[in-house]
Design a protein around this motif. Structure first.
Motif, PDB file in Angstrom:
ATOM      1  N   ALA A 193       0.828  -1.207   0.000  1.00  0.00           N
ATOM      2  CA  ALA A 193       0.000   0.000   0.000  1.00  0.00           C
ATOM      3  C   ALA A 193       0.862   1.256   0.000  1.00  0.00           C
ATOM      4  O   ALA A 193       0.550   2.243  -0.679  1.00  0.00           O
ATOM      5  CB  ALA A 193      -0.929  -0.007   1.211  1.00  0.00           C
ATOM      6  N   VAL A 194       1.955   1.224   0.743  1.00  0.00           N
ATOM      7  CA  VAL A 194       2.848   2.380   0.799  1.00  0.00           C
ATOM      8  C   VAL A 194       3.507   2.610  -0.556  1.00  0.00           C
ATOM      9  O   VAL A 194       3.583   3.744  -1.055  1.00  0.00           O
ATOM     10  CB  VAL A 194       3.911   2.181   1.892  1.00  0.00           C
ATOM     11  CG1 VAL A 194       4.899   3.359   1.883  1.00  0.00           C
ATOM     12  CG2 VAL A 194       3.264   2.063   3.264  1.00  0.00           C
ATOM     13  N   LEU A 195       3.977   1.535  -1.194  1.00  0.00           N
ATOM     14  CA  LEU A 195       4.627   1.666  -2.501  1.00  0.00           C
ATOM     15  C   LEU A 195       3.632   2.131  -3.568  1.00  0.00           C
ATOM     16  O   LEU A 195       3.987   2.915  -4.454  1.00  0.00           O
ATOM     17  CB  LEU A 195       5.246   0.329  -2.910  1.00  0.00           C
ATOM     18  CG  LEU A 195       6.512  -0.066  -2.138  1.00  0.00           C
ATOM     19  CD1 LEU A 195       6.899  -1.504  -2.462  1.00  0.00           C
ATOM     20  CD2 LEU A 195       7.656   0.882  -2.451  1.00  0.00           C
ATOM     21  N   SER A 221       1.123   4.088  -3.065  1.00  0.00           N
ATOM     22  CA  SER A 221       0.945   5.515  -2.835  1.00  0.00           C
ATOM     23  C   SER A 221       2.098   6.310  -3.427  1.00  0.00           C
ATOM     24  O   SER A 221       1.887   7.381  -4.013  1.00  0.00           O
ATOM     25  CB  SER A 221       0.839   5.787  -1.332  1.00  0.00           C
ATOM     26  OG  SER A 221       0.840   7.170  -1.074  1.00  0.00           O
ATOM     27  N   GLU A 222       3.319   5.800  -3.288  1.00  0.00           N
ATOM     28  CA  GLU A 222       4.470   6.490  -3.854  1.00  0.00           C
ATOM     29  C   GLU A 222       4.389   6.559  -5.378  1.00  0.00           C
ATOM     30  O   GLU A 222       4.968   7.452  -5.997  1.00  0.00           O
ATOM     31  CB  GLU A 222       5.759   5.779  -3.432  1.00  0.00           C
ATOM     32  CG  GLU A 222       6.058   5.909  -1.947  1.00  0.00           C
ATOM     33  CD  GLU A 222       7.372   5.252  -1.557  1.00  0.00           C
ATOM     34  OE1 GLU A 222       8.127   4.862  -2.466  1.00  0.00           O
ATOM     35  OE2 GLU A 222       7.637   5.140  -0.342  1.00  0.00           O
ATOM     36  N   GLY A 223       3.648   5.622  -5.966  1.00  0.00           N
ATOM     37  CA  GLY A 223       3.452   5.638  -7.408  1.00  0.00           C
ATOM     38  C   GLY A 223       2.349   6.575  -7.861  1.00  0.00           C
ATOM     39  O   GLY A 223       2.046   6.654  -9.056  1.00  0.00           O
ATOM     40  N   GLY A 224       1.735   7.287  -6.912  1.00  0.00           N
ATOM     41  CA  GLY A 224       0.706   8.267  -7.250  1.00  0.00           C
ATOM     42  C   GLY A 224      -0.706   7.824  -6.972  1.00  0.00           C
ATOM     43  O   GLY A 224      -1.659   8.565  -7.233  1.00  0.00           O
ATOM     44  N   GLN A 225      -0.887   6.630  -6.432  1.00  0.00           N
ATOM     45  CA  GLN A 225      -2.224   6.110  -6.169  1.00  0.00           C
ATOM     46  C   GLN A 225      -2.723   6.582  -4.807  1.00  0.00           C
ATOM     47  O   GLN A 225      -2.073   6.355  -3.788  1.00  0.00           O
ATOM     48  CB  GLN A 225      -2.205   4.574  -6.224  1.00  0.00           C
ATOM     49  CG  GLN A 225      -3.552   3.920  -5.944  1.00  0.00           C
ATOM     50  CD  GLN A 225      -3.469   2.405  -6.030  1.00  0.00           C
ATOM     51  OE1 GLN A 225      -2.697   1.868  -6.831  1.00  0.00           O
ATOM     52  NE2 GLN A 225      -4.240   1.705  -5.220  1.00  0.00           N
ATOM     53  N   TRP A 226      -3.870   7.239  -4.778  1.00  0.00           N
ATOM     54  CA  TRP A 226      -4.448   7.690  -3.520  1.00  0.00           C
ATOM     55  C   TRP A 226      -5.100   6.498  -2.817  1.00  0.00           C
ATOM     56  O   TRP A 226      -5.969   5.842  -3.375  1.00  0.00           O
ATOM     57  CB  TRP A 226      -5.484   8.779  -3.750  1.00  0.00           C
ATOM     58  CG  TRP A 226      -6.309   9.126  -2.550  1.00  0.00           C
ATOM     59  CD1 TRP A 226      -7.636   8.911  -2.380  1.00  0.00           C
ATOM     60  CD2 TRP A 226      -5.846   9.759  -1.345  1.00  0.00           C
ATOM     61  NE1 TRP A 226      -8.043   9.369  -1.143  1.00  0.00           N
ATOM     62  CE2 TRP A 226      -6.969   9.891  -0.489  1.00  0.00           C
ATOM     63  CE3 TRP A 226      -4.603  10.219  -0.913  1.00  0.00           C
ATOM     64  CZ2 TRP A 226      -6.877  10.469   0.771  1.00  0.00           C
ATOM     65  CZ3 TRP A 226      -4.509  10.785   0.356  1.00  0.00           C
ATOM     66  CH2 TRP A 226      -5.639  10.916   1.177  1.00  0.00           C
ATOM     67  N   ASN A 282       8.506  14.451  -2.133  1.00  0.00           N
ATOM     68  CA  ASN A 282       9.734  14.458  -1.346  1.00  0.00           C
ATOM     69  C   ASN A 282      10.506  13.179  -1.654  1.00  0.00           C
ATOM     70  O   ASN A 282      10.079  12.359  -2.474  1.00  0.00           O
ATOM     71  CB  ASN A 282       9.445  14.618   0.155  1.00  0.00           C
ATOM     72  CG  ASN A 282       8.624  13.464   0.730  1.00  0.00           C
ATOM     73  OD1 ASN A 282       8.480  12.411   0.107  1.00  0.00           O
ATOM     74  ND2 ASN A 282       8.098  13.655   1.930  1.00  0.00           N
ATOM     75  N   ILE A 283      11.629  12.971  -0.989  1.00  0.00           N
ATOM     76  CA  ILE A 283      12.475  11.824  -1.301  1.00  0.00           C
ATOM     77  C   ILE A 283      11.803  10.499  -0.955  1.00  0.00           C
ATOM     78  O   ILE A 283      12.192   9.442  -1.461  1.00  0.00           O
ATOM     79  CB  ILE A 283      13.828  11.954  -0.560  1.00  0.00           C
ATOM     80  CG1 ILE A 283      14.862  10.990  -1.143  1.00  0.00           C
ATOM     81  CG2 ILE A 283      13.657  11.732   0.925  1.00  0.00           C
ATOM     82  CD1 ILE A 283      16.250  11.183  -0.569  1.00  0.00           C
ATOM     83  N   ALA A 284      10.766  10.555  -0.132  1.00  0.00           N
ATOM     84  CA  ALA A 284      10.025   9.348   0.232  1.00  0.00           C
ATOM     85  C   ALA A 284       8.883   9.051  -0.737  1.00  0.00           C
ATOM     86  O   ALA A 284       8.144   8.092  -0.543  1.00  0.00           O
ATOM     87  CB  ALA A 284       9.480   9.485   1.654  1.00  0.00           C
ATOM     88  N   GLY A 285       8.720   9.884  -1.757  1.00  0.00           N
ATOM     89  CA  GLY A 285       7.642   9.665  -2.711  1.00  0.00           C
ATOM     90  C   GLY A 285       6.296  10.179  -2.242  1.00  0.00           C
ATOM     91  O   GLY A 285       5.262   9.882  -2.853  1.00  0.00           O
ATOM     92  N   GLU A 286       6.284  10.975  -1.165  1.00  0.00           N
ATOM     93  CA  GLU A 286       5.042  11.543  -0.665  1.00  0.00           C
ATOM     94  C   GLU A 286       4.729  12.846  -1.400  1.00  0.00           C
ATOM     95  O   GLU A 286       5.630  13.631  -1.680  1.00  0.00           O
ATOM     96  CB  GLU A 286       5.148  11.810   0.835  1.00  0.00           C
ATOM     97  CG  GLU A 286       5.368  10.569   1.666  1.00  0.00           C
ATOM     98  CD  GLU A 286       5.628  10.890   3.131  1.00  0.00           C
ATOM     99  OE1 GLU A 286       5.063  10.205   3.986  1.00  0.00           O
ATOM    100  OE2 GLU A 286       6.409  11.833   3.401  1.00  0.00           O
ATOM    101  N   SER A 287       3.462  13.081  -1.679  1.00  0.00           N
ATOM    102  CA  SER A 287       3.049  14.267  -2.431  1.00  0.00           C
ATOM    103  C   SER A 287       3.356  15.547  -1.664  1.00  0.00           C
ATOM    104  O   SER A 287       2.992  15.691  -0.503  1.00  0.00           O
ATOM    105  CB  SER A 287       1.541  14.211  -2.707  1.00  0.00           C
ATOM    106  OG  SER A 287       1.190  13.029  -3.388  1.00  0.00           O
ATOM    107  N   ARG A 304      13.900   6.374   3.980  1.00  0.00           N
ATOM    108  CA  ARG A 304      13.650   7.499   3.074  1.00  0.00           C
ATOM    109  C   ARG A 304      12.752   8.531   3.731  1.00  0.00           C
ATOM    110  O   ARG A 304      12.877   9.740   3.486  1.00  0.00           O
ATOM    111  CB  ARG A 304      13.040   7.013   1.761  1.00  0.00           C
ATOM    112  CG  ARG A 304      14.063   6.361   0.842  1.00  0.00           C
ATOM    113  CD  ARG A 304      13.532   6.107  -0.551  1.00  0.00           C
ATOM    114  NE  ARG A 304      12.507   5.073  -0.568  1.00  0.00           N
ATOM    115  CZ  ARG A 304      11.226   5.292  -0.829  1.00  0.00           C
ATOM    116  NH1 ARG A 304      10.800   6.515  -1.120  1.00  0.00           N
ATOM    117  NH2 ARG A 304      10.359   4.294  -0.847  1.00  0.00           N
ATOM    118  N   ARG A 305      11.848   8.082   4.589  1.00  0.00           N
ATOM    119  CA  ARG A 305      11.012   9.036   5.317  1.00  0.00           C
ATOM    120  C   ARG A 305      11.819   9.770   6.391  1.00  0.00           C
ATOM    121  O   ARG A 305      11.576  10.952   6.652  1.00  0.00           O
ATOM    122  CB  ARG A 305       9.799   8.312   5.907  1.00  0.00           C
ATOM    123  CG  ARG A 305       8.709   8.119   4.862  1.00  0.00           C
ATOM    124  CD  ARG A 305       7.712   7.026   5.143  1.00  0.00           C
ATOM    125  NE  ARG A 305       6.755   6.983   4.031  1.00  0.00           N
ATOM    126  CZ  ARG A 305       7.006   6.436   2.839  1.00  0.00           C
ATOM    127  NH1 ARG A 305       8.179   5.868   2.605  1.00  0.00           N
ATOM    128  NH2 ARG A 305       6.098   6.460   1.887  1.00  0.00           N
TER     129      ARG A 305
END
Length: 338
Positions: free
Chosen positions: A21-23, A25-30, A155-160, A297-298
């Motif tokens: 689920a975390v990965l 989200s990093e790919g842009g999926q809400w 950010n570097i963690a892939g968070e929006s 990364r976070r």
């Protein structure tokens, strides 16, 4: 209330915040299903007054929630929503349900009751329905749908972390900032969130290192039995404890010195812990398949959000100088410059 929050949020996030689920989200999926589960729990409204549909929870009550969000790398703006509804409640405004975020860098101006300008680096901006910002001496609530442009970032963690532009937009609600809140309350609140989340992520990193050092065998014995590895894990445990205690102290009393100290300690611990964690795991820890990078990364991202360690260290220095030598030790023992 704190014990109830702790047990509930831990069960909830442990079930739904999977690495997959975390990965995603990093790919842009809400993570709509994840947010729905969190919203049903009522945590997003918990800090709002009971009169607004919240629980009137204190930051001390909510510390386990923020800690769990960091520990499980929760890919949604639950900490931000908690801060937003607390700000709205302090300003006498109604709490808001649904995805909600806060803007630290708000460059908006008033013209005839409407706002124009830019919000920079809004956490989860493209995914939320509303955003709270401090404009001058006013707390304002804006609908993200009214933005004239949204520039997606990460950010570097892939968070929006998105930039949003507004042109002659009337806020959904606004109210004067109460005198009890400082002009940089959004910065302080955001720093508190990231300090607590970082402490949670550090706890996850320590748990992974301890497990790996126990299970990984070299030369016929677990690597944790080697003095060098044991020493590194001990240093890591010290940093985790320091970051957790200072973040908890800041939540116990929302005060400038405590928040600054928590942000500095968590940011410094993040750098030390990430280095130790990847050294202990070796090459395995650098692979995309291993979940260690989700936390490290976070750590790297959160340590610089809402002010870096050097910026908060300078704040502590200025507070100490203003207080003078006579007030220095009493401030250390009391946890705040009076």
């Amino acid at each position: 209330m704190r014990e109830l929050f702790e047990s509930t949020v831990e069960r909830l996030l442990a079930d739904i915040c999977t690495p997959e689920a975390v990965l995603a989200s990093e790919g842009g999926q809400w993570p709509a299903a994840l947010w729905a589960a969190v919203e049903d729990s009522g945590f997003a409204l918990a800090a709002a007054p009971e009169s607004s549909g919240g629980a009137g929870a204190s930051w001390d009550d909510l510390f386990p929630v923020l800690l769990a969000c960091g520990r499980h790398c929760a890919p949604l703006p639950l900490p931000e929503a908690i801060l937003c509804n607390w700000l709205l409640g302090c300003a006498g405004l109604e709490a808001v349900g649904g995805p909600l975020s806060v803007a630290f860098d708000a460059r908006l101006t008033w013209t005839d009751g409407k706002l124009s300008g830019r919000l920079s680096g809004v956490p989860w901006g493209r995914h939320v329905a509303h955003v709270v910002a401090l404009v001058g001496d006013s707390v304002v609530l804006l609908a993200t749908a009214s933005a004239s442009a949204v520039n997606a970032g990460q950010n570097i963690a892939g968070e929006s972390r998105d930039d949003m532009s507004f042109s002659d937009v009337a806020p959904i609600a606004s109210a004067a900032r109460p005198a009890s809140l400082s002009a940089d309350v959004v910065l302080q609140g955001g720093a508190l969130l990231r300090a607590a989340q970082t402490a949670g992520a550090l706890q996850a990193v320590l748990a992974m290192c301890t497990q790996h050092a126990t299970e990984r065998v070299q030369f016929g014995k677990p690597i944790g039995s080697f003095q060098a590895i044991g020493h590194q894990i001990a240093v890591l445990a010290e940093q985790v404890a320091l970051a957790t205690v200072t973040a908890e102290a800041a939540c116990a009393e929302f005060a400038p010195l405590r928040i600054a100290s928590a942000k500095v300690c968590s940011a410094e611990a993040a750098g030390i812990a990430a280095g130790i964690a990847h050294a202990v795991h070796g090459a395995m820890g650098f692979t995309h398949e291993h979940r260690l990078h989700l936390s490290t990364r976070r750590l790297w991202a959160w340590r610089s959000e809402f002010g870096s360690a050097s910026e908060w260290s300078q704040r502590i220095g200025r507070l100490a100088c203003v207080g003078g030598a006579a007030k220095f030790w009493p401030a250390i023992t009391a946890g705040e410059f009076k």
